[in-house]
Design an enzyme around this catalytic site. Structure first.
Site, PDB file in Angstrom:
ATOM      1  N   TYR A   1      -2.425   3.916   0.868  1.00  0.00           N
ATOM      2  CA  TYR A   1      -1.006   3.709   0.517  1.00  0.00           C
ATOM      3  C   TYR A   1      -0.253   5.039   0.533  1.00  0.00           C
ATOM      4  O   TYR A   1       0.757   5.187   1.233  1.00  0.00           O
ATOM      5  CB  TYR A   1      -0.885   3.049  -0.870  1.00  0.00           C
ATOM      6  CG  TYR A   1       0.518   3.145  -1.460  1.00  0.00           C
ATOM      7  CD1 TYR A   1       1.602   2.521  -0.839  1.00  0.00           C
ATOM      8  CD2 TYR A   1       0.760   3.875  -2.631  1.00  0.00           C
ATOM      9  CE1 TYR A   1       2.893   2.617  -1.367  1.00  0.00           C
ATOM     10  CE2 TYR A   1       2.042   3.976  -3.164  1.00  0.00           C
ATOM     11  CZ  TYR A   1       3.103   3.347  -2.520  1.00  0.00           C
ATOM     12  OH  TYR A   1       4.378   3.452  -3.043  1.00  0.00           O
TER      13      TYR A   1
ATOM     14  N   LYS B   1       2.765   6.464   3.042  1.00  0.00           N
ATOM     15  CA  LYS B   1       4.100   6.876   2.570  1.00  0.00           C
ATOM     16  C   LYS B   1       4.352   8.343   2.950  1.00  0.00           C
ATOM     17  O   LYS B   1       5.452   8.709   3.358  1.00  0.00           O
ATOM     18  CB  LYS B   1       4.227   6.689   1.050  1.00  0.00           C
ATOM     19  CG  LYS B   1       4.248   5.256   0.570  1.00  0.00           C
ATOM     20  CD  LYS B   1       5.446   4.429   1.050  1.00  0.00           C
ATOM     21  CE  LYS B   1       6.751   4.830   0.441  1.00  0.00           C
ATOM     22  NZ  LYS B   1       7.843   3.890   0.808  1.00  0.00           N
TER      23      LYS B   1
ATOM     24  N   THR C   1       3.504  -1.469   8.524  1.00  0.00           N
ATOM     25  CA  THR C   1       4.811  -1.579   7.842  1.00  0.00           C
ATOM     26  C   THR C   1       5.331  -0.207   7.415  1.00  0.00           C
ATOM     27  O   THR C   1       6.479   0.159   7.714  1.00  0.00           O
ATOM     28  CB  THR C   1       4.716  -2.523   6.623  1.00  0.00           C
ATOM     29  OG1 THR C   1       4.666  -3.860   7.100  1.00  0.00           O
ATOM     30  CG2 THR C   1       5.925  -2.384   5.699  1.00  0.00           C
TER      31      THR C   1
ATOM     32  N   LEU D   1      13.530   0.574   1.445  1.00  0.00           N
ATOM     33  CA  LEU D   1      12.480   0.393   0.429  1.00  0.00           C
ATOM     34  C   LEU D   1      11.331  -0.472   0.926  1.00  0.00           C
ATOM     35  O   LEU D   1      10.271  -0.499   0.291  1.00  0.00           O
ATOM     36  CB  LEU D   1      13.044  -0.286  -0.830  1.00  0.00           C
ATOM     37  CG  LEU D   1      14.094   0.463  -1.627  1.00  0.00           C
ATOM     38  CD1 LEU D   1      15.480   0.004  -1.243  1.00  0.00           C
ATOM     39  CD2 LEU D   1      13.891   0.307  -3.114  1.00  0.00           C
TER      40      LEU D   1
ATOM     41  N   THR E   1       7.435   7.786  -2.915  1.00  0.00           N
ATOM     42  CA  THR E   1       6.649   7.815  -4.150  1.00  0.00           C
ATOM     43  C   THR E   1       6.129   9.220  -4.457  1.00  0.00           C
ATOM     44  O   THR E   1       5.936  10.029  -3.549  1.00  0.00           O
ATOM     45  CB  THR E   1       5.445   6.850  -4.000  1.00  0.00           C
ATOM     46  OG1 THR E   1       4.520   7.094  -5.042  1.00  0.00           O
ATOM     47  CG2 THR E   1       4.709   7.077  -2.677  1.00  0.00           C
ATOM     48  N   ASP E   2       5.852   9.467  -5.730  1.00  0.00           N
ATOM     49  CA  ASP E   2       5.246  10.758  -6.109  1.00  0.00           C
ATOM     50  C   ASP E   2       3.781  10.840  -5.670  1.00  0.00           C
ATOM     51  O   ASP E   2       3.178  11.909  -5.691  1.00  0.00           O
ATOM     52  CB  ASP E   2       5.368  10.997  -7.627  1.00  0.00           C
ATOM     53  CG  ASP E   2       4.624   9.973  -8.477  1.00  0.00           C
ATOM     54  OD1 ASP E   2       4.117   8.968  -7.922  1.00  0.00           O
ATOM     55  OD2 ASP E   2       4.542  10.181  -9.706  1.00  0.00           O
ATOM     56  N   GLU E   3       3.213   9.692  -5.257  1.00  0.00           N
ATOM     57  CA  GLU E   3       1.783   9.693  -4.920  1.00  0.00           C
ATOM     58  C   GLU E   3       1.490  10.514  -3.664  1.00  0.00           C
ATOM     59  O   GLU E   3       0.346  10.881  -3.411  1.00  0.00           O
ATOM     60  CB  GLU E   3       1.265   8.252  -4.787  1.00  0.00           C
ATOM     61  CG  GLU E   3       1.507   7.480  -6.074  1.00  0.00           C
ATOM     62  CD  GLU E   3       0.850   6.106  -6.165  1.00  0.00           C
ATOM     63  OE1 GLU E   3      -0.145   5.878  -5.467  1.00  0.00           O
ATOM     64  OE2 GLU E   3       1.338   5.276  -6.946  1.00  0.00           O
TER      65      GLU E   3
END
Ligand code: NAD
Ligand code: TYD
Length: 357
Positions: free
Chosen positions: A160, A164, A105, A86, A135-137
Site C-alpha cells: 500500500y 502511494k 489503481t 483520493l 498518506t504519511d505511510e
C-alpha cells in the site's frame, strides 16, 4: 454555459475521507460544481453521501480511474478547473494479501488522471490545480523519537505505502517535467463516521457491540497518530485554496497512541455506553499474529501547515473518540448494511433504476 465559478473533479468521493470532503465542499461552495468519480469498490458507499446527493452543485459518476476513456470524456464534458484525487485502494492488510489492485489503481490510475489533466490543460495551466491526497505511510516507520517532516526521505514498506509513494513521485514528476500545477498532502490515520469496518476503530467498535474478539496484531505497542476525518477535510480545503503550487503539506493530529492504549480507552467508553460491567469489553482483547512488516510508529510534524496556512486540528481526541463511538452506535443500519454487504445494492436502487426510467 455553466453557471458555476469552478468545476472540480473529486475521485474516490464515496469512500471514507472523500465523502466527508464532498460534504464540506458541496455545502460550503454552492458556486462550485463538484463531480464525484468513484468506481464503488467494496469501500465505496453512496449511503455516505445521502445528505448531499440531491444538491444542485453535486454530480455522481460511477467509473474507474484505470479507464482512460472515462477520464477523457469527463474532462471534455465538464472542463474541470481542479482535481482532488483520493481514489485508491487504502487498506494495508488487503495490500499484503492482494498487491496488484494497489498497483493498478494507486499508480496507473493516478498516471491516467495526470495524463487527462495535462492533456485538458496543456494550452493554459493558469489557475488549474491537481491535488493529490496521500498518506504519511510513504515515509516509512519511526523509532521511539522523531516526527515525519515534508523533507523526510521516502521509505515505504507495505505494498500500500509503496504504491502511494510511487504515485506521489509521479505527481511531482509531472510538475517538474510538464509544469502541471500540483499539490500533495500526506496525512496520518483518520478516524470518524463512515469508515469501512476493516480499519481499527470501526472494526473494534463493531466487534465490541457484537461481543466478538478484538484481534490485536503483535503486542499492540505500534504507534499511530490519529486525526478526526473532518479536520482532514478542512485541511484539504485550505490547501486546495491557499497552498502553494508544487508544495507538499503534512497533516496530522499531534495525537499519538499505542494501539493497545487506544483499544483500552475504546473498551472503557464502550462499557459505559453499552451499560456493561467495567472490563467486559477489554475481556474481548485477543493478541494475534502480527501483520507482516508491521510499521512500528507513525507521527507527523504538521508545523508547516499551521505556520503557512493557519490550519490546526479543531477537536480534542477524547471528544472525537466519544463522538465517533456514538455515531457508530446510533447508525446501526449503516453499519449492518456495510457488514452484510447490503450497501452495494444502494447504487442499483438509487441510480440504475433512476437512469432507466
Ligand atoms: P477508502 O478506501 O474509504 O475509499 C476509497 C474510495 O476510492 C472508495 O470510494 C472506492 O470505491 C474508490 N476507488 C477505489 N478504486 C477506484 C478506482 N479504480 N476508480 C475509481 N474509484 C476507486 O479510502 P479513504 O480512507 O477514504 O482514503 C482516501 C484517500 O486518502 C486515499 O488516497 C488514501 O491513501 C488517503 N489517506 C487515507 C488515510 C486514512 O486514514 N484513511 C490517511 C491518509 C491518507
Ligand atoms: P489500520 O486501521 O489498518 O491502519 P494502518 O495500518 O494504515 O495504520 O490499523 C491501525 C493499527 O491497528 C495498525 O498498527 C494495525 C493495527 N490493527 C490491529 O491491531 N488489529 C486489527 O484488526 C487492525 C485492522 C489493525
Amino acid at each position: 454555459m455553466s453557471t458555476f465559478d469552478k468545476k472540480i473533479l473529486v475521485t474516490g468521493g464515496a469512500g471514507f475521507i472523500g465523502s466527508h470532503l464532498l460534504r464540506l465542499l458541496v455545502n460550503k461552495y454552492p458556486n462550485y460544481q463538484l463531480v464525484n468519480l468513484d468506481k464503488l469498490t467494496y469501500a465505496g458507499n453512496l449511503a455516505n453521501l445521502k445528505d448531499i446527493e440531491n444538491k444542485e452543485n453535486y454530480v455522481f459518476v460511477k467509473g474507474d480511474i484505470r479507464e482512460t476513456q472515462v477520464l477523457d470524456d469527463l474532462f471534455a464534458q465538464y472542463q474541470f478547473d481542479g482535481v482532488i484525487h483520493l481514489a485508491a485502494e487504502s487498506h494495508v492488510d488487503r495490500s499484503i494479501a492482494h498487491p496488484m489492485e494497489f498497483i493498478t489503481t494507486n499508480i496507473i490510475g493516478t498516471v491516467n488522471l495526470l495524463n487527462a489533466s495535462r492533456s485538458a490543460w496543456k494550452d493554459n495551466m493558469e489557475g488549474k490545480i491537481f491535488y493529490h491526497v496521500s498518506t504519511d505511510e510513504v515515509y516509512g516507520s519511526l523509532g521511539k523519537e522523531g516526527l515525519f517532516l515534508e523533507t523526510t526521505p521516502y521509505d515505504p514498506r507495505s505494498p500500500y505505502s509503496a504504491s502511494k509513494a510511487s504515485s506521489d513521485h509521479l505527481v511531482r514528476a509531472y510538475n517538474h517535467t510538464y509544469k502541471l500545477p500540483i499539490k500533495i498532502s500526506n496525512c496520518s490515520n483518520n478516524y470518524g463516521s463512515y469508515q469501512f469496518p476493516e480499519k481499527l476503530l470501526p472494526l473494534f467498535i463493531h466487534n465490541i457491540k457484537n461481543n466478538k474478539a478484538l484481534p490485536v496484531y503483535g503486542d499492540g505497542t505500534n504507534v499511530r497518530d490519529w486525526l478526526w476525518v473532518v479536520d482532514h477535510a478542512r485541511a484539504i480545503d485550505v490547501i486546495f485554496h491557499e497552498g502553494k503550487i508544487g508544495e507538499t503539506y503534512n497533516i496530522g493530529g499531534w495525537n499519538e497512541w499505542r494501539n493497545i492504549d487506544l483499544i483500552h480507552k475504546m473498551c472503557e467508553i464502550m462499557d459505559k455506553k453499552l451499560e456493561r460491567p467495567e472490563g467486559t469489553s477489554a475481556g474481548l482483547i485477543t493478541f494475534v499474529k502480527d501483520r507482516a512488516g508491521h510499521d512500528a510508529r507513525y507521527a507527523i510534524d504538521a508545523t508547516k501547515l499551521k505556520d503557512d496556512l493557519g490550519w490546526e486540528p479543531s477537536l480534542q481526541f477524547e471528544e472525537g473518540l466519544e463522538k465517533t463511538i456514538d455515531w457508530y452506535l446510533s447508525n446501526n443500519e449503516w453499519l449492518d448494511n456495510v457488514t452484510s454487504g447490503d450497501y452495494q445494492k444502494y447504487y442499483q436502487e438509487q441510480y440504475v433504476k433512476r437512469e432507466t426510467v
